[in-house]
Scaffold this active site. Structure first.
Site, PDB file in Angstrom:
ATOM      1  CB  CYS A 113      -0.928   0.002   1.203  1.00  0.00           C
ATOM      2  SG  CYS A 113      -1.917  -1.472   1.288  1.00  0.00           S
ATOM      3  CG  HIS A 255      -3.163   3.194   2.187  1.00  0.00           C
ATOM      4  ND1 HIS A 255      -3.695   2.785   0.984  1.00  0.00           N
ATOM      5  CD2 HIS A 255      -3.197   2.110   3.007  1.00  0.00           C
ATOM      6  CE1 HIS A 255      -4.025   1.514   1.075  1.00  0.00           C
ATOM      7  NE2 HIS A 255      -3.737   1.075   2.289  1.00  0.00           N
ATOM      8  CG  ASN A 285      -6.591  -1.164   1.395  1.00  0.00           C
ATOM      9  OD1 ASN A 285      -5.900  -0.757   0.462  1.00  0.00           O
ATOM     10  ND2 ASN A 285      -6.080  -1.531   2.550  1.00  0.00           N
TER      11      ASN A 285
END
Ligand code: ACO
Length: 328
Positions: A113, A255, A285
């Site tokens: 990520c 993020h 996500n």
């Protein structure tokens, strides 16, 4: 030394949508539980014939249009992903061919990520030193293909998509530039979030497949704690490096993992939530793609404007983390 200017931004989300209500029919979960624990309401999912490289191409084309540039001006294609089309070759090479780029350097970067911030950091080195003039930095994930839809701990969290920046060389007097970037890794915590089967340590066998070892596995509570700790530390690092006070920032684009992680990080700096770009409710996500997708959505809907001061911060498997501050 030159400066790195963000010349164009683009993103792409696949058409198909998987809602929390759809997931209720697949695992023992509920829309309310997912929203309360994560803020996620839905996520986009690739079509059967769509690969990570296809997502990259669409996001990159939009970033090139935004930059008013053509592919033949690009000197390097860098794809941050943990869900490439193939183990080899790099997805960036496939993207290079599909975009019709000339014979330029193209490589993948695996920092989960944090991949997009790692990518910006790397691109900045090439540009500052004068090695390259224009670089496509793409964050793209096809994560739904790495998920076990029998594991409610993970399958509710992730979605697919891609985002891209065209970053370009600018003179050292340029006001709108990448002011600082930081990247870290704490490999001792690698086992908190991983897909341990299917690599060279545990190659594909019937046993790996039967045990689902090729799927992503996560220790959620530990990830949560480490995410808030490292993202806050990375924000602090970028603010200190630029001598910028939190109240000077126009936007923070974190993020997009979980609304509660974002709130916990914001709380440590008294960042008002109105200054934080959040898209997690509609994208889930998307790992390396999440920052450029969120950035692009806020840019295209008019929230993010040229000249504004923006902090990016990320955390991911590895455990990797990072931050960057740019004047857009
Ligand atoms: N639906 C319903 N109930 C569930 C689900 C689900 N999908 N998952 C777990 N539960 C249950 C648990 O079994 C537990 O039940 P019990 O109390 O009867 O034992 C209860 O809900 C609470 O479970 P916890 O694990 O304590 O829930 P928690 O509040 O920690 O939330 C979550 C879980 C959302 C995964 C949280 O830990 C989290 O967000 N962690 C970070 C995850 C993340 O963001 N990962 C990616 C970051 S890194 C990257 O982006 C690659």
């Amino acid at each position: 030394m030159f400066r790195t200017h963000v010349a164009g931004v683009g993103s792409y989300l696949p058409e198909k949508i998987l809602t929390n209500y759809d997931l209720e029919k697949m695992v023992d979960t509920s829309h309310d539980w997912i929203v309360q624990r994560t803020g996620i309401e839905k996520r986009h999912v690739v079509a059967d014939d769509e690969g990570c490289s296809d997502l990259c191409v669409k996001a990159a084309q939009r970033a090139l249009v935004d930059a008013k540039m053509t592919i033949d001006q690009i000197d390097l294609i860098l794809v941050a992903t943990v869900s490439p089309d193939y183990k080899m070759p790099a997805t960036a090479c496939l993207v290079q061919a599909k975009l019709g780029a000339k014979n330029i350097m193209a490589f993948d970067l695996n920092a989960a990520c944090s991949g997009f911030i790692y990518g910006l950091f790397v691109a900045d080195q090439f540009i500052k030193t004068g090695a390259y003039k224009h670089i496509l930095v793409i964050g793209a994930e096809n994560l739904t293909r790495l998920l076990n839809y029998k594991d409610r701990d993970t399958c509710i969290l992730f979605g697919d998509g891609a985002g891209a920046f065209v970053v370009s060389q600018a003179p050292d007097t340029e006001k709108n530039y990448l002011m600082t970037a930081h990247a870290h890794a704490e490999g001792a915590y690698a086992e908190l979030l991983w897909a341990k089967g299917g690599g060279t340590r545990h190659p594909f066998t019937q046993q790996v497949l039967d045990e689902g070892g090729h799927f992503m596995q996560m220790r959620g509570k530990e990830i949560f704690k480490n995410a808030t700790r490292t993202m806050a530390a990375c924000c602090r690092e970028a603010l200190e490096a630029t001598h910028i006070a939190p109240e000077q920032l126009d936007w923070i684009v974190p993020h997009q993992a979980n609304m509660r992680i974002t709130e916990a990080v914001a709380g440590q700096f008294n960042f008002p939530m109105e200054k934080i770009v959040s898209t997690v409710h509609e994208t889930g996500n998307t790992s390396a793609a999440s920052i450029p997708i969120a950035f692009d959505m806020a840019y295209k809907d008019g929230r993010i404007k040229r000249g504004q001061l923006i902090l990016l911060t990320a955390f991911g498997a590895g455990l990797t983390s990072g931050s960057a501050i740019l004047r857009f």
